[in-house]
Motif scaffolding. Structure first.
Motif, PDB file in Angstrom:
ATOM      1  N   PRO A  11       0.815  -1.215   0.000  1.00  0.00           N
ATOM      2  CA  PRO A  11       0.000   0.000   0.000  1.00  0.00           C
ATOM      3  C   PRO A  11       0.849   1.265   0.000  1.00  0.00           C
ATOM      4  CG  PRO A  11      -0.815  -1.580   1.623  1.00  0.00           C
ATOM      5  CD  PRO A  11       0.504  -2.101   1.137  1.00  0.00           C
ATOM      6  N   TRP A  19      -6.826  -0.851   1.428  1.00  0.00           N
ATOM      7  CA  TRP A  19      -6.301  -2.062   2.068  1.00  0.00           C
ATOM      8  C   TRP A  19      -6.731  -2.164   3.524  1.00  0.00           C
ATOM      9  CZ3 TRP A  19      -5.347  -5.550  -1.190  1.00  0.00           C
ATOM     10  CH2 TRP A  19      -4.878  -5.223  -2.478  1.00  0.00           C
ATOM     11  N   ILE A 126      -2.486  -7.943   5.125  1.00  0.00           N
ATOM     12  CA  ILE A 126      -3.220  -7.788   3.870  1.00  0.00           C
ATOM     13  C   ILE A 126      -4.312  -8.845   3.745  1.00  0.00           C
ATOM     14  CG2 ILE A 126      -3.055  -7.958   1.345  1.00  0.00           C
ATOM     15  CD1 ILE A 126      -1.755  -5.419   2.307  1.00  0.00           C
TER      16      ILE A 126
ATOM     17  N   GLN B 127      -0.325  -3.621  -6.888  1.00  0.00           N
ATOM     18  CA  GLN B 127      -1.320  -3.739  -5.813  1.00  0.00           C
ATOM     19  C   GLN B 127      -2.621  -4.373  -6.285  1.00  0.00           C
ATOM     20  OE1 GLN B 127      -1.750  -0.333  -2.995  1.00  0.00           O
ATOM     21  NE2 GLN B 127      -0.393   0.723  -4.417  1.00  0.00           N
TER      22      GLN B 127
END
Lengths: 138, 380
Positions: A11, A19, A126, B127
């Motif tokens: 992140p 997140w 995560i 991501q």
């Protein structure tokens, strides 16, 4: 826990809310306060009108299966065959994901079928949003 | 760019293509550059502009002993070389330099001295895509196709047929990596890579390189080879994330780059004698034919099946065999440009008769970028 060799997102200040939301079991999107455009991936301004006045909100987690492949290639942390999919969220944006909780076959993965989000943890920090056929939650 | 103001006066690939374990990437650049300079009758000291992708232009300039007054390191994937051609034409026209060398070298198969960029875990792709098990282009470039198939009724046989017809072209090309004829059944029975894509719908992974030399058209007649004139050029980008492509059935970057090049050249589709469409995967020629406007939306699968792009067809396409059968080092755009040059010069192994106009269309990344170059035999 999945394979430690599996790719993990890192992140940044612009994406941390997403997140943190995933870890809390929420799919968070952003909406422009000026033009009402809902967008993804995260950024602190509106990609439609460039306004910096944007808000984070909790999305429904409902989507439809937009397109996908079923990968037969070895990849760290995955057991082929597995789906790599793009879903279209009820709020409009599309995102990449995996479809879980059903056979990884063309017969089970039907375009436009309704799916809903789940947040399996990748590690202590995560949780990765994935999608499963709607109504299939245990 | 003014149509015909700039010409390609040197063009060559590496001496060997395919599996070249004896050369690092930088030497593949240099081998192609030395061949292109010989083709043009030039020495490194005659070159004052250098462009390349992934490898930095200073590395190429220093390795070859060039002192440039203009460089371009635009690196947007496999069509970077189309963009270099466009930028070089503008630079030459505006007097920033006189003679530009564009190089490509890639040890895609042997992996000797690689300079390939990585997807970083804090990037947006790192991501929001990589954690889902994307593993190279076969698992990303392919994702939009099921949506296209549902929208337009394209079949797996249509996709397979793209590879079959390109193999027909490759069979005429002694330098093609794969030359044995194949059938639709062969393609559909080949190893599953990422459903619906089988191995024979995916490009090769090979070693090689290529180089081009450009100069002002007014000087071009002084060079040993027949000049190939630049008639029109276009470029655009869309998104580095395949999941964020706006329309899964059409590439915005293709449409923008193609329309720009056609408008600049002032030609119509009927003027085109030869076409190259970067084919990293079997669906690329389908998207390309439609997004460049050669056929309507949803019509390309049938157009190819009707053999219009095949040997003897009205729109000979990917006549070297393409990335599917000729070679694909990773950034194939340079090889597509080389084939367009050969066809316009009239020296291609599978030469199309009387090529006056060739359109060469490239993709970068996974529908992330695009470049279109239109070449002509006569200066307009």
């Amino acid at each position: 826990m999945p394979d430690p060799k599996r790719a993990r997102p890192q992140p940044t200040p612009e994406t941390r809310h997403y997140w943190e939301g995933a870890k809390a079991g929420e799919l968070r999107l952003q909406r422009c306060d000026a033009c009402n455009h809902t967008y993804f991936p995260p950024r602190p301004f509106c990609p439609a009108c460039a306004s910096r006045a944007v808000s984070v909100f909790r999305a429904s987690g409902r989507a439809r299966l937009y397109s996908y492949v079923i990968s037969h290639r070895p990849a760290p942390g995955f057991t082929p065959p597995y789906s790599i999919a793009v879903v279209e969220l009820e709020e409009g944006p599309r995102m990449m994901t995996n479809i879980v909780g059903c056979p990884q076959t063309p017969e089970a993965l039907v375009l436009d079928m309704p799916v809903e989000v789940a947040f399996p943890p990748l590690d202590d920090d995560i949780s990765l949003p994935v999608f499963r056929p709607a109504g299939s939650a245990a | 760019m003014k149509p015909g103001a700039v010409a390609i006066v040197g063009a060559a690939e590496t001496t060997e293509l395919g599996v070249v374990p004896g050369m690092a990437e930088i030497q593949l650049h240099a081998d192609a550059a030395l061949n292109a300079m010989r083709d043009a009758g030039l020495k490194p000291s005659d070159i004052d502009g250098v462009a390349t992708a992934v490898t930095q232009p200073q590395a190429i300039a220093h390795y070859l002993g060039i002192t440039p007054t203009w460089v371009d390191g635009t690196s947007v994937g496999g069509c970077s070389f189309m963009l270099h051609v466009r930028h070089a034409a503008a630079a030459i026209e505006s007097g920033l330099c006189r003679t530009v060398l564009i190089t490509h070298g890639e040890s895609g198969r042997s992996g000797i001295g690689l300079g390939r960029p990585q997807v970083l875990p804090a990037s947006l792709a790192g991501q929001f895509e990589l954690p889902y098990g994307t593993f190279g282009p076969p698992t990303m470039f392919t994702i939009p196709v099921l949506r296209y198939m549902k929208t337009y009724g394209l079949t797996e046989e249509h996709l397979a047929n793209v590879a079959v017809i390109q193999r027909e072209w490759a069979a005429q090309n002694p330098r093609a990596t794969l030359r044995t004829p194949i059938t639709v059944a062969d393609v559909l029975n080949s190893k599953m890579i990422a459903w619906p894509f089988r191995l024979l719908m995916c490009c090769l992974v090979t070693d090689g390189g290529g180089a081009l030399i450009l100069t002002a058209a007014d000087r071009a007649k002084d060079f040993p080879q027949r000049p190939v004139y630049l008639l029109g050029t276009g470029e655009s980008v869309e998104t580095p994330m395949i999941s964020q492509m706006a329309d899964f059935t059409s590439s915005r970057a293709f449409r923008v780059a193609g329309a720009k090049a056609f408008a600049e050249a002032g030609i119509t589709h009927g003027d085109v004698d030869h076409l190259m469409i970067y084919d990293a995967f079997a669906h690329l020629p389908i998207y390309g034919l439609e997004d460049l406007g050669f056929v309507g939306r949803g019509e390309a699968g049938a157009f190819i099946a009707e053999r219009h792009t095949a040997p003897g067809g009205k729109l000979p396409t990917n006549t070297n065999g393409g990335g599917l059968s000729y070679m694909h080092s990773g950034m194939y755009g340079m090889y597509a440009l080389q084939e367009s040059v050969r066809q316009v010069r009239g020296i291609a192994p599978a030469q199309v008769p009387d090529v006056e106009v060739s359109v060469c269309h490239g993709v970068g990344g996974m529908f992330a970028a695009s470049g279109t170059i239109i070449m002509g035999r006569e200066r307009p």
